[in-house]
Write a protein that holds these residues in place. Structure first.
Motif, PDB file in Angstrom:
ATOM      1  N   ARG A 148     -26.006  44.635  12.676  1.00 39.03           N
ATOM      2  CA  ARG A 148     -27.120  45.526  13.009  1.00 39.03           C
ATOM      3  C   ARG A 148     -26.563  46.925  13.227  1.00 39.03           C
ATOM      4  O   ARG A 148     -26.872  47.596  14.195  1.00 39.03           O
ATOM      5  CB  ARG A 148     -27.844  45.031  14.271  1.00 39.03           C
ATOM      6  N   ARG A 149     -25.753  47.358  12.270  1.00 40.08           N
ATOM      7  CA  ARG A 149     -25.002  48.606  12.426  1.00 40.08           C
ATOM      8  C   ARG A 149     -25.923  49.821  12.607  1.00 40.08           C
ATOM      9  O   ARG A 149     -25.696  50.665  13.455  1.00 40.08           O
ATOM     10  CB  ARG A 149     -24.092  48.804  11.211  1.00 40.08           C
ATOM     11  N   SER A 150     -26.959  49.926  11.792  1.00 40.46           N
ATOM     12  CA  SER A 150     -27.849  51.085  11.892  1.00 40.46           C
ATOM     13  C   SER A 150     -28.588  51.092  13.224  1.00 40.46           C
ATOM     14  O   SER A 150     -28.793  52.146  13.827  1.00 40.46           O
ATOM     15  CB  SER A 150     -28.856  51.085  10.735  1.00 40.46           C
ATOM     16  N   LEU A 151     -28.996  49.914  13.690  1.00 35.79           N
ATOM     17  CA  LEU A 151     -29.685  49.842  14.977  1.00 35.79           C
ATOM     18  C   LEU A 151     -28.742  50.244  16.103  1.00 35.79           C
ATOM     19  O   LEU A 151     -29.146  50.933  17.048  1.00 35.79           O
ATOM     20  CB  LEU A 151     -30.221  48.429  15.211  1.00 35.79           C
ATOM     21  N   GLY A 287     -35.405  54.749  13.488  1.00 33.85           N
ATOM     22  CA  GLY A 287     -34.651  55.116  12.298  1.00 33.85           C
ATOM     23  C   GLY A 287     -33.568  54.107  11.972  1.00 33.85           C
ATOM     24  O   GLY A 287     -33.354  53.760  10.805  1.00 33.85           O
ATOM     25  N   GLY A 288     -32.880  53.600  13.008  1.00 32.28           N
ATOM     26  CA  GLY A 288     -31.852  52.588  12.802  1.00 32.28           C
ATOM     27  C   GLY A 288     -32.422  51.269  12.336  1.00 32.28           C
ATOM     28  O   GLY A 288     -31.861  50.606  11.444  1.00 32.28           O
ATOM     29  N   TRP A 289     -33.537  50.862  12.933  1.00 32.80           N
ATOM     30  CA  TRP A 289     -34.179  49.610  12.517  1.00 32.80           C
ATOM     31  C   TRP A 289     -34.605  49.686  11.048  1.00 32.80           C
ATOM     32  O   TRP A 289     -34.394  48.742  10.280  1.00 32.80           O
ATOM     33  CB  TRP A 289     -35.394  49.339  13.400  1.00 32.80           C
ATOM     34  N   LEU A 290     -35.169  50.819  10.662  1.00 30.29           N
ATOM     35  CA  LEU A 290     -35.558  50.990   9.262  1.00 30.29           C
ATOM     36  C   LEU A 290     -34.333  50.980   8.348  1.00 30.29           C
ATOM     37  O   LEU A 290     -34.374  50.426   7.243  1.00 30.29           O
ATOM     38  CB  LEU A 290     -36.332  52.300   9.087  1.00 30.29           C
ATOM     39  N   VAL A 294     -34.643  48.516   5.130  1.00 35.04           N
ATOM     40  CA  VAL A 294     -35.045  49.008   3.812  1.00 35.04           C
ATOM     41  C   VAL A 294     -33.843  49.633   3.112  1.00 35.04           C
ATOM     42  O   VAL A 294     -32.752  49.720   3.676  1.00 35.04           O
ATOM     43  CB  VAL A 294     -36.185  50.054   3.935  1.00 35.04           C
ATOM     44  N   ASP A 295     -34.046  50.084   1.892  1.00 37.77           N
ATOM     45  CA  ASP A 295     -33.002  50.772   1.133  1.00 37.77           C
ATOM     46  C   ASP A 295     -32.683  52.092   1.836  1.00 37.77           C
ATOM     47  O   ASP A 295     -33.518  52.996   1.892  1.00 37.77           O
ATOM     48  CB  ASP A 295     -33.501  51.013  -0.292  1.00 37.77           C
ATOM     49  N   GLN A 296     -31.456  52.216   2.356  1.00 33.31           N
ATOM     50  CA  GLN A 296     -31.106  53.416   3.109  1.00 33.31           C
ATOM     51  C   GLN A 296     -31.142  54.677   2.263  1.00 33.31           C
ATOM     52  O   GLN A 296     -31.465  55.760   2.764  1.00 33.31           O
ATOM     53  CB  GLN A 296     -29.707  53.270   3.734  1.00 33.31           C
ATOM     54  N   ARG A 297     -30.803  54.566   1.008  1.00 31.54           N
ATOM     55  CA  ARG A 297     -30.819  55.746   0.147  1.00 31.54           C
ATOM     56  C   ARG A 297     -32.230  56.322   0.059  1.00 31.54           C
ATOM     57  O   ARG A 297     -32.438  57.524   0.209  1.00 31.54           O
ATOM     58  CB  ARG A 297     -30.312  55.401  -1.253  1.00 31.54           C
ATOM     59  N   PHE A 338     -33.462  60.035  12.394  1.00 35.66           N
ATOM     60  CA  PHE A 338     -33.389  59.337  11.118  1.00 35.66           C
ATOM     61  C   PHE A 338     -32.155  59.721  10.307  1.00 35.66           C
ATOM     62  O   PHE A 338     -31.412  58.861   9.850  1.00 35.66           O
ATOM     63  CB  PHE A 338     -34.654  59.621  10.292  1.00 35.66           C
ATOM     64  N   LEU A 339     -31.931  61.042  10.116  1.00 36.85           N
ATOM     65  CA  LEU A 339     -30.870  61.488   9.216  1.00 36.85           C
ATOM     66  C   LEU A 339     -29.482  61.167   9.755  1.00 36.85           C
ATOM     67  O   LEU A 339     -28.675  60.526   9.088  1.00 36.85           O
ATOM     68  CB  LEU A 339     -31.021  62.989   8.954  1.00 36.85           C
ATOM     69  N   PHE A 340     -29.182  61.623  10.964  1.00 37.33           N
ATOM     70  CA  PHE A 340     -27.851  61.407  11.541  1.00 37.33           C
ATOM     71  C   PHE A 340     -27.559  59.918  11.669  1.00 37.33           C
ATOM     72  O   PHE A 340     -26.484  59.443  11.296  1.00 37.33           O
ATOM     73  CB  PHE A 340     -27.772  62.096  12.906  1.00 37.33           C
ATOM     74  N   THR A 341     -28.521  59.167  12.193  1.00 35.85           N
ATOM     75  CA  THR A 341     -28.337  57.734  12.411  1.00 35.85           C
ATOM     76  C   THR A 341     -27.980  57.011  11.117  1.00 35.85           C
ATOM     77  O   THR A 341     -27.043  56.197  11.073  1.00 35.85           O
ATOM     78  CB  THR A 341     -29.619  57.126  13.004  1.00 35.85           C
ATOM     79  N   ASN A 342     -28.702  57.287  10.050  1.00 33.47           N
ATOM     80  CA  ASN A 342     -28.503  56.551   8.811  1.00 33.47           C
ATOM     81  C   ASN A 342     -27.351  57.087   7.974  1.00 33.47           C
ATOM     82  O   ASN A 342     -26.750  56.328   7.208  1.00 33.47           O
ATOM     83  CB  ASN A 342     -29.810  56.522   8.020  1.00 33.47           C
TER      84      ASN A 342
END
Length: 423
Positions: A148-151, A287-290, A294-297, A338-342
């Protein structure tokens, strides 16, 4: 908390060889690490609303003020790869403790400056410590919560956002109560030293030192991920991260001055607007959960388009305080939440697990090298094109270059931490 933890399996080891940690140990460690990152944000955000007073006190030009506002991030950029290298080979806990001490001492020294040059040196020292801490923290919690890296990154950025929200408010309150802008720097620096001591005493190495390794039986799960630090995805994500640093730190560093000098906001209104950027950053959990779902790109492309629209509206749109508060909050949601997190989690996913520390350092260096130039660039554009022209081009149009860089990212070469699906 522990339901997000990836407990050790056969292909995972902890570098300190410890047994499974208790829930209390995990929660205590994560709480202190998150607190330290929140203080990191308060520490750096403190400078921006006090910049007009600092410029007046020292007789600094707008360009000198812009360099002081964001130039400290050059120290962060230098520290990024250094900390990434150390985090993959030595104790991340030691790196984190040392880094908090360094940036706290730099903060305490800032009000002791005699002029522009030594203040810039103290700012660079503070930035070096903050960069080391960021890279080590991203690597430590990215490895510990790798499924759960993005979260996990979202949780860190949420703490950062809370710090961004309270930093300007607390800083201006301390300054007004004491009658000098110097007081908040002493208090914030002292708080950092206390937190460093608490991490040294209470954080278990089992949380910070986890390393995820691949056994022969699981090699196929990583066959799609390039076996190098510098690959197509990591390079493209480094470029888009650098653009993010130019945009967001250009905004953070000079937005309060724009409000005060161009729109004639009061000190209180300016501090509130700067704080609302941090409140928006608390949406980083979403933002991390998304980013994990979903496709991060595609998510990052959407995010850059939103940042562009918000930037144009901020500098060419409505000037009433209420509208500016809404736009500042929205910038925090997308540019930070959203931006920094992902960006930071995506670049870790672009490499194999044993290079996570270096990938975190690559992100920090890419993002903050650009951030270091952002204030000077914005100030130069403002002198040439005016505040609105500078905001339109740097904050409104530059994010579109981030979209272009993302077109080179291949989602099928990212490491999600999930088993490969036989095809």
């Amino acid at each position: 908390m522990t339901d997000l933890v990836d407990h050790p399996r056969k292909h995972e080891t902890r570098r300190d060889g410890s047994d499974r940690l208790s829930r209390l140990a995990v929660c205590t460690a994560v709480a202190l690490l998150v607190l330290s990152f929140m203080l990191n944000a308060m520490d750096r955000q403190l400078f921006y609303p006090l910049l007009p007073s600092i410029r007046l006190d020292y007789g600094l030009s707008l360009q000198q003020g812009g360099l002081l506002a964001t130039g400290f991030t050059l120290g962060m950029a230098i520290a990024g790869l250094v900390a990434g290298y150390l985090s993959d080979r030595f104790s991340r806990k030691a790196v984190i403790v040392a880094s908090v001490v360094v940036y706290s001492l730099g903060t305490i020294a800032t009000p002791l400056a005699k002029g522009f040059v030594d203040m810039l040196v103290y700012r660079l020292v503070s930035g070096f410590g903050e960069g080391m801490q960021a890279a080590a923290l991203f690597a430590a919690l990215g490895a510990f919560f790798h499924r759960r890296r993005s979260l996990a990154m979202g949780g860190l950025v949420t703490a950062f956002g809370v710090g961004v929200f309270f930093g300007p408010l607390a800083g201006t309150a301390f300054a007004e109560a004491s009658g000098t802008w110097r007081t908040p720097f002493v208090w914030f620096g002292a708080a950092g030293l206390v937190v460093a001591a608490a991490i040294g005493l209470l954080v278990r190495r089992g949380v910070t030192e986890r390393a995820t390794r691949t056994a022969p039986g699981t090699a196929a799960d990583l066959a799609h991920v390039p076996d190098t630090l510098l690959n197509r995805n990591s390079v493209a994500l480094s470029v888009t991260s650098a653009i993010g640093g130019l945009v967001f730190y250009g905004f953070l560093g000079l937005y309060p001055s724009f409000l005060k000098m161009e729109l004639h906001f009061t000190v209180g209104q300016t501090a509130l607007a700067a704080s609302l950027v941090g409140l928006g950053a608390t949406f980083s959990l979403l933002g991390g959960w998304l980013g994990d779902s979903v496709d991060q790109r595609k998510l990052l492309i959407f995010t850059y388009l939103m940042v562009s629209a918000i930037g144009v509206a901020t500098y060419l749109g409505p000037t009433a305080p209420g509208w500016q508060y809404l736009l500042a909050f929205s910038m925090g949601v997308f540019a930070s939440g959203f931006l920094f997190t992902n960006c930071t989690s995506a670049i870790q996913r672009a490499v194999r697990p044993e290079r996570v520390g270096m990938a975190a350092g690559l992100f920090v260096s890419s993002y903050y090298v650009a951030a270091a130039c952002s204030g000077l660039l914005f100030a130069t554009l403002a002198e040439t094109l005016g505040w609105r022209g500078a905001g339109f081009w740097q904050i409104g149009m530059l994010p579109l270059a981030g979209v272009v860089a993302l077109l080179f990212v291949r989602s099928d070469q990212q490491h999600t931490g999930k088993p490969a699906v036989a095809g």
